[in-house]
Motif scaffolding. Sequence first.
Motif, PDB file in Angstrom:
ATOM      1  N   TRP A  92       0.803  -1.224   0.000  1.00 53.70           N
ATOM      2  CA  TRP A  92       0.000   0.000   0.000  1.00 53.70           C
ATOM      3  C   TRP A  92       0.834   1.271   0.000  1.00 53.70           C
ATOM      4  CZ3 TRP A  92      -2.541  -3.571   3.701  1.00 53.70           C
ATOM      5  CH2 TRP A  92      -3.729  -4.112   3.186  1.00 53.70           C
ATOM      6  N   SER A  93       2.135   1.173  -0.177  1.00 47.25           N
ATOM      7  CA  SER A  93       2.984   2.365  -0.104  1.00 47.25           C
ATOM      8  C   SER A  93       2.928   3.225  -1.362  1.00 47.25           C
ATOM      9  CB  SER A  93       4.432   1.968   0.167  1.00 47.25           C
ATOM     10  OG  SER A  93       4.968   1.293  -0.958  1.00 47.25           O
ATOM     11  N   GLY A  94       2.475   2.658  -2.481  1.00 48.66           N
ATOM     12  CA  GLY A  94       2.472   3.406  -3.739  1.00 48.66           C
ATOM     13  C   GLY A  94       3.831   3.397  -4.408  1.00 48.66           C
ATOM     14  N   ALA A  95       4.777   2.626  -3.860  1.00 47.22           N
ATOM     15  CA  ALA A  95       6.118   2.539  -4.440  1.00 47.22           C
ATOM     16  C   ALA A  95       6.068   1.763  -5.747  1.00 47.22           C
ATOM     17  CB  ALA A  95       7.075   1.851  -3.465  1.00 47.22           C
ATOM     18  N   ALA A  96       6.913   2.144  -6.689  1.00 47.22           N
ATOM     19  CA  ALA A  96       6.989   1.431  -7.963  1.00 47.22           C
ATOM     20  C   ALA A  96       7.535   0.034  -7.709  1.00 47.22           C
ATOM     21  CB  ALA A  96       7.905   2.173  -8.929  1.00 47.22           C
ATOM     22  N   THR A  97       7.046  -0.929  -8.469  1.00 47.94           N
ATOM     23  CA  THR A  97       7.505  -2.304  -8.310  1.00 47.94           C
ATOM     24  C   THR A  97       8.778  -2.530  -9.091  1.00 47.94           C
ATOM     25  OG1 THR A  97       6.292  -3.110 -10.208  1.00 47.94           O
ATOM     26  CG2 THR A  97       5.122  -3.110  -8.111  1.00 47.94           C
ATOM     27  N   ALA A  99      -2.279   2.443  -3.596  1.00 45.57           N
ATOM     28  CA  ALA A  99      -1.706   3.285  -2.550  1.00 45.57           C
ATOM     29  C   ALA A  99      -2.738   3.654  -1.478  1.00 45.57           C
ATOM     30  CB  ALA A  99      -1.118   4.551  -3.156  1.00 45.57           C
ATOM     31  N   ALA A 100      -2.288   3.596  -0.236  1.00 48.83           N
ATOM     32  CA  ALA A 100      -3.101   4.008   0.906  1.00 48.83           C
ATOM     33  C   ALA A 100      -3.304   5.516   0.885  1.00 48.83           C
ATOM     34  CB  ALA A 100      -2.403   3.603   2.198  1.00 48.83           C
ATOM     35  N   THR A 101      -4.414   5.964   1.437  1.00 52.92           N
ATOM     36  CA  THR A 101      -4.648   7.397   1.631  1.00 52.92           C
ATOM     37  C   THR A 101      -4.943   7.637   3.109  1.00 52.92           C
ATOM     38  OG1 THR A 101      -6.988   7.175   1.038  1.00 52.92           O
ATOM     39  CG2 THR A 101      -5.471   7.838  -0.714  1.00 52.92           C
ATOM     40  N   ARG A 109      -8.063   8.759   9.370  1.00 48.04           N
ATOM     41  CA  ARG A 109      -8.770   7.726   8.597  1.00 48.04           C
ATOM     42  C   ARG A 109      -7.815   7.194   7.537  1.00 48.04           C
ATOM     43  NH1 ARG A 109     -14.311  10.762   8.600  1.00 48.04           N
ATOM     44  NH2 ARG A 109     -15.217   9.770  10.422  1.00 48.04           N
ATOM     45  N   LEU A 110      -7.537   5.914   7.628  1.00 50.29           N
ATOM     46  CA  LEU A 110      -6.644   5.241   6.694  1.00 50.29           C
ATOM     47  C   LEU A 110      -7.489   4.399   5.755  1.00 50.29           C
ATOM     48  CD1 LEU A 110      -3.694   4.486   5.911  1.00 50.29           C
ATOM     49  CD2 LEU A 110      -3.890   2.597   7.550  1.00 50.29           C
ATOM     50  N   GLU A 111      -7.309   4.627   4.445  1.00 48.53           N
ATOM     51  CA  GLU A 111      -8.040   3.835   3.443  1.00 48.53           C
ATOM     52  C   GLU A 111      -7.043   3.000   2.661  1.00 48.53           C
ATOM     53  OE1 GLU A 111     -11.331   4.285  -0.103  1.00 48.53           O
ATOM     54  OE2 GLU A 111     -11.055   5.905   1.330  1.00 48.53           O
ATOM     55  N   LEU A 112      -7.300   1.686   2.632  1.00 46.39           N
ATOM     56  CA  LEU A 112      -6.414   0.718   2.002  1.00 46.39           C
ATOM     57  C   LEU A 112      -7.157   0.015   0.866  1.00 46.39           C
ATOM     58  CD1 LEU A 112      -5.130  -0.827   5.349  1.00 46.39           C
ATOM     59  CD2 LEU A 112      -3.947   0.877   3.935  1.00 46.39           C
ATOM     60  N   PRO A 113      -6.810   0.298  -0.399  1.00 43.80           N
ATOM     61  CA  PRO A 113      -7.505  -0.328  -1.523  1.00 43.80           C
ATOM     62  C   PRO A 113      -7.320  -1.854  -1.540  1.00 43.80           C
ATOM     63  CG  PRO A 113      -6.227   1.557  -2.263  1.00 43.80           C
ATOM     64  CD  PRO A 113      -5.829   1.283  -0.839  1.00 43.80           C
TER      65      PRO A 113
END
Length: 157
Positions: free
Chosen positions: A42-47, A77-79, A132-136
Amino acid sequence: MVRNVKIKDVLGEETVSPTKQLTIQVFVDNANSTRKIDFLGWSGAATSAVGLADLLGGTGRTKGNGTESLTAPERNAATLTDNFKNLYKRLSPELGAQIPGQISTPTSVYPGKRVEDLLVFEPPVDKVQFLRLELPATAFGSTGSLRLQIPKEMIYR
């Protein structure tokens, strides 16, 4: 926890973030007894599938165009927001750098096993009441989102 974060550069040398960041440690357990989970983080880091050669002109490993490959991790990515509707930015290290503890490559979570993912955001405002943490759910091959509310008492400064 609000703290300075370790960052490993492209050469493997560790430094520390110049400012304190909010870190949230998330544990993902696979409770299924027969199926593994392909977890993207969930970090949004590139793979790692998008390497430097892909960014500089492509090697034929990525599907579609380079822009599509670069934005794909953002889908997972988490928000983070707060009770004042502030949106907190994720810490994004420089190209090639990594934050130890973040899942930045697809990771298999086998039945009965656990992985940890470190999420790093700007620190919250002092008067925050909750986050508030949102995890896709796309990060583990599902739909929708997981939504968590974190009370201020759980934020260690």
